[in-house]
Design an enzyme around this catalytic site. Structure first.
Site, short mmCIF file in Angstrom:
data_model
loop_
_atom_site.label_atom_id
_atom_site.label_comp_id
_atom_site.label_asym_id
_atom_site.label_seq_id
_atom_site.Cartn_x
_atom_site.Cartn_y
_atom_site.Cartn_z
N GLY A 110 -1.47 1.05 -4.62
CA GLY A 110 -2.89 0.67 -4.05
C GLY A 110 -3.93 1.55 -4.84
O GLY A 110 -4.00 2.51 -4.80
N ASN A 148 1.53 -0.51 5.63
CA ASN A 148 1.95 -1.18 4.47
C ASN A 148 2.73 -2.18 4.70
O ASN A 148 3.64 -2.27 5.55
CB ASN A 148 2.72 0.00 3.57
CG ASN A 148 3.42 -0.75 2.46
OD1 ASN A 148 4.42 -0.24 2.02
ND2 ASN A 148 2.78 -1.88 1.87
N GLY A 149 2.11 -3.36 4.28
CA GLY A 149 2.92 -4.39 4.75
C GLY A 149 1.83 -5.77 5.10
O GLY A 149 0.77 -5.31 4.78
N TYR A 177 9.09 -3.88 -9.52
CA TYR A 177 7.85 -3.46 -10.27
C TYR A 177 7.30 -2.53 -9.14
O TYR A 177 6.61 -1.68 -9.82
CB TYR A 177 6.78 -4.85 -10.27
CG TYR A 177 5.38 -4.55 -10.27
CD1 TYR A 177 5.04 -3.97 -11.46
CD2 TYR A 177 4.67 -4.76 -9.28
CE1 TYR A 177 3.52 -3.99 -11.65
CE2 TYR A 177 3.21 -4.43 -9.50
CZ TYR A 177 2.73 -4.11 -10.72
OH TYR A 177 1.27 -3.82 -10.60
N CYS A 237 1.10 -1.18 0.07
CA CYS A 237 0.14 0.01 -0.08
C CYS A 237 0.94 1.23 0.04
O CYS A 237 2.11 1.18 0.11
CB CYS A 237 -0.92 0.25 1.19
SG CYS A 237 -1.84 -1.37 1.50
O1 PRP Z 1 2.17 -12.04 -14.86
P1 PRP Z 1 1.27 -11.16 -14.47
O2 PRP Z 1 0.39 -11.66 -13.26
O3 PRP Z 1 0.30 -10.50 -15.69
O4 PRP Z 1 1.96 -9.92 -13.87
C1 PRP Z 1 3.00 -9.01 -14.21
C2 PRP Z 1 2.50 -7.91 -15.01
O5 PRP Z 1 1.60 -7.19 -14.17
C3 PRP Z 1 2.37 -5.75 -14.02
O6 PRP Z 1 1.81 -4.88 -14.76
P2 PRP Z 1 0.70 -3.67 -14.35
O7 PRP Z 1 -0.12 -3.73 -15.60
O8 PRP Z 1 0.09 -4.20 -13.08
O9 PRP Z 1 1.62 -2.68 -14.27
P3 PRP Z 1 2.30 -1.54 -14.94
O10 PRP Z 1 1.53 -0.82 -16.10
O11 PRP Z 1 3.14 -0.63 -14.00
O12 PRP Z 1 3.43 -2.39 -15.92
C4 PRP Z 1 4.10 -6.22 -14.35
O13 PRP Z 1 4.59 -5.08 -14.77
C5 PRP Z 1 3.87 -7.22 -15.36
O14 PRP Z 1 3.22 -6.46 -16.65
N1 GLN Z 2 -0.38 -4.17 0.43
C1 GLN Z 2 -0.32 -3.78 1.83
O1 GLN Z 2 0.47 -3.29 2.24
C2 GLN Z 2 -1.65 -4.20 2.55
C3 GLN Z 2 -1.75 -3.69 3.97
C4 GLN Z 2 -2.72 -4.53 4.92
N2 GLN Z 2 -2.06 -6.04 5.06
C5 GLN Z 2 -4.17 -4.47 4.03
O2 GLN Z 2 -4.42 -5.65 3.96
O3 GLN Z 2 -4.77 -3.59 4.29
MG MG Z 3 3.22 -4.31 -16.54
#
Ligand code: PRP
Ligand code: GLN
Ligand code: MG
Length: 504
Positions: A28, A101-102, A257, A2
């Site tokens: 998030g 976050n976590g 990422y 988050c």
């Molecule tokens: O194998 P998958 O389960 O599909 O996950 C991996 C993909 O998801 C993310 O992209 P996302 O669209 O979330 O964000 P981005 O636009 O920042 O790349 C990441 O950059 C990969 O492209």
């Molecule tokens: N991604 C997160 O950091 C999640 C925080 C918390 N565990 C929630 O689920 O709200």
């Molecule tokens: Mg992507």
């Protein structure tokens, strides 16, 4: 993963928290919330949705005060119901609001202790509500009418003894200030920034430095593993490492990422790390196929663009924009269910046919998790007439679940689990798949200036830094949070959320 933020300033902070949350939106997209404080009262607004949808003018007007905290949520525990949006609040002692976050790894045990020993009530299944109540209990038993920074740090010492897992936190205590802390391994990021107005300091703590810079703050430093920072209402900064045993083990996936490229985390530029990932990938391609036939390198927007750019440069092959990203659709990986994730890929990315026709293309992504993106993208590249479709991933194969704040709970949902690299290539339909080697990813990320840092690489190597996750934990996590289970739980929890809304 988050996004969290806390500000102590010399004027109202609502707009700045809104702006910082917008900058952190990539961490998030499911829910957002803010609490401000003035004259001993809290003002709270939180709901499901993105920042711009949750805070309307009528809410912003009520969020008064020179101090406040905010949160954007991507659930990893409990449900995605609006009742679990953050910050959470308890009225005793003092009045405390908290954003986290976590993900905790001993939530169940702590919840049982809170009920049996500390006589505290939990109203949701969120691990963050558990964390808030542990903090509240440890402050309560000090039994102090007037809190000092030393009292806060002594309570934090107890919190660190009880709570396990990943937690970067901002908590606001009525009449006192903001307490920010990071778990003993520093798994999730947290940094502090400062600026001056009218000769007086103002502070912001945030998940990523891009939020500080956006708000005109200068990055002061990262919060250390196991360290608590207290920013008093009159903008004095106190800090102390309160955990007994600390290690610098931040999550490497932030650099792959999660984080924005313009952030600097633990002294490492995310952008530079991604450039180096691209170089190492190019080296691997050249090692495996020195006589490769790649005509063009095409990134899968958005996150992979930095690595793809440098990879193409090192290969001496041109890089082209083969996909246009619809800027109104968020990140797919952090969407809450597989159906919506699958649907979103095609809505979000559309191909420029002429970049594919009759070419051997090397697609580049930052990571392949469930394979949702790569499978569809490769299909699209073929539909556009590509001769051959190769794919390179700037991260190694993801073969283990994440328990520290990234929603990868079920091994069977991971495309790399139980498959060889060749089998993954076949599953996603690629003619050749190149995964980054873990050693190279670590080298890309660890700068020469950060020798003390070793990363949490658990999704790649199954080594969990907190040392407390076993088969039983995974079984429970998978049962509670696989895509099917989440769907069931949401139905039940929405009723609770609606009920709570009616009551409020
Ligand atoms: O194998 P998958 O389960 O599909 O996950 C991996 C993909 O998801 C993310 O992209 P996302 O669209 O979330 O964000 P981005 O636009 O920042 O790349 C990441 O950059 C990969 O492209
Ligand atoms: N991604 C997160 O950091 C999640 C925080 C918390 N565990 C929630 O689920 O709200
Ligand atoms: Mg992507």
């Amino acid at each position: 993963m988050c996004g969290i933020v806390g500000i102590v300033a010399n004027s109202h902070v609502n707009q700045e928290i809104f702006d910082a949350l917008t900058v952190l939106q990539h961490r998030g997209q499911d829910a957002a919330g803010m609490v401000t404080s003035q004259n001993g009262r809290f003002f709270l607004r939180k709901d499901n949705g993105q920042v711009r949808d949750v805070f309307r003018t009528r809410h912003m007007k009520q969020l008064v005060g020179n101090i406040g905290i905010g949160h954007v949520r991507y659930p990893t525990a409990g449900s995605s119901s609006s009742a679990e949006a953050q910050p959470f609040y308890v009225n005793s002692p003092y009045g405390i609001a908290l954003a986290h976050n976590g993900n905790l790894t001993n939530t169940e045990e702590l919840a049982a202790d809170l009920f049996r020993e500390d006589l505290r009530h939990l109203n949701t299944s969120s691990d963050s509500e558990v964390l808030l109540n542990i903090l509240a209990h440890e402050l309560q038993i000090l039994h102090k009418l007037k809190l000092t920074p030393e009292d806060l740090f002594s309570a934090m010492g107890q919190v660190y003894k009880r709570v396990r897992g990943a937690y970067a936190v901002v908590a606001m205590i009525t009449g006192y200030g903001i307490l920010a802390f990071r778990d003993p391994f520093g798994i999730r990021p947290l940094c502090i920034g400062v600026r001056e107005t009218a000769g007086k300091p103002e502070y912001m703590v945030a998940s990523e430095s891009c939020a500080l810079i956006g708000g005109g703050y200068k990055l002061l430093r990262d919060v250390k593993p196991g360290e608590a920072i207290f920013l008093s209402e009159d903008a004095q900064l106190f800090s102390q490492v309160c955990a007994e045993h600390t290690e610098y083990r931040p999550c490497i996936f932030e650099h792959v990422y999660l984080a924005r490229p313009d952030s600097i985390i633990d002294g490492i530029s995310v952008y530079k790390a991604r450039l180096r990932m691209g170089e190492f990938l190019a080296d691997k391609v050249l090692r495996e196929r020195p006589e490769h036939d790649i005509d063009v390198v095409i990134p899968i927007p958005d996150t992979s663009r930095t690595a793809a750019m440098q990879m193409a440069l090192k290969l001496g092959v041109k890089m082209r924009e083969g996909f246009v990203k619809n800027r109104y659709i968020g990140r797919t990986f952090i969407m809450p269910g597989q159906k919506i994730r699958e649907k979103s890929v095609r809505q979000k990315l559309s191909p420029i046919e002429l970049e594919f026709r009759d070419r051997v293309v090397m697609l580049v992504d930052d990571s392949i998790v469930r394979g949702t993106t790569s499978r569809q993208i490769i299909e699209m590249a073929r539909e556009c007439g590509a001769k051959k479709v190769y794919i390179a991933s700037a991260a190694p194969a993801i073969r283990y679940p994440n328990v520290y704040g990234i929603d990868m709970p079920a091994v069977k949902e991971l495309v790399g689990h139980g498959r060889t690299d060749e089998e993954v290539a076949e599953y996603i339909g690629a003619d050749w798949l190149v995964y980054q080697d873990l050693g190279d990813l670590i080298e890309s990320t660890a700068g020469a200036d950060t020798p003390a840092i070793q990363f949490d690489c658990s999704v790649f190597d199954g080594d969990y830094v907190t040392g407390d996750v076993d088969e039983q934990y995974f079984a429970k996590l998978e049962a509670a949070r696989n895509d099917g289970a989440k769907f069931d739980e949401e139905l039940g929890d929405n009723e609770t959320a609606d009920m709570l809304k009616r009551l409020s």
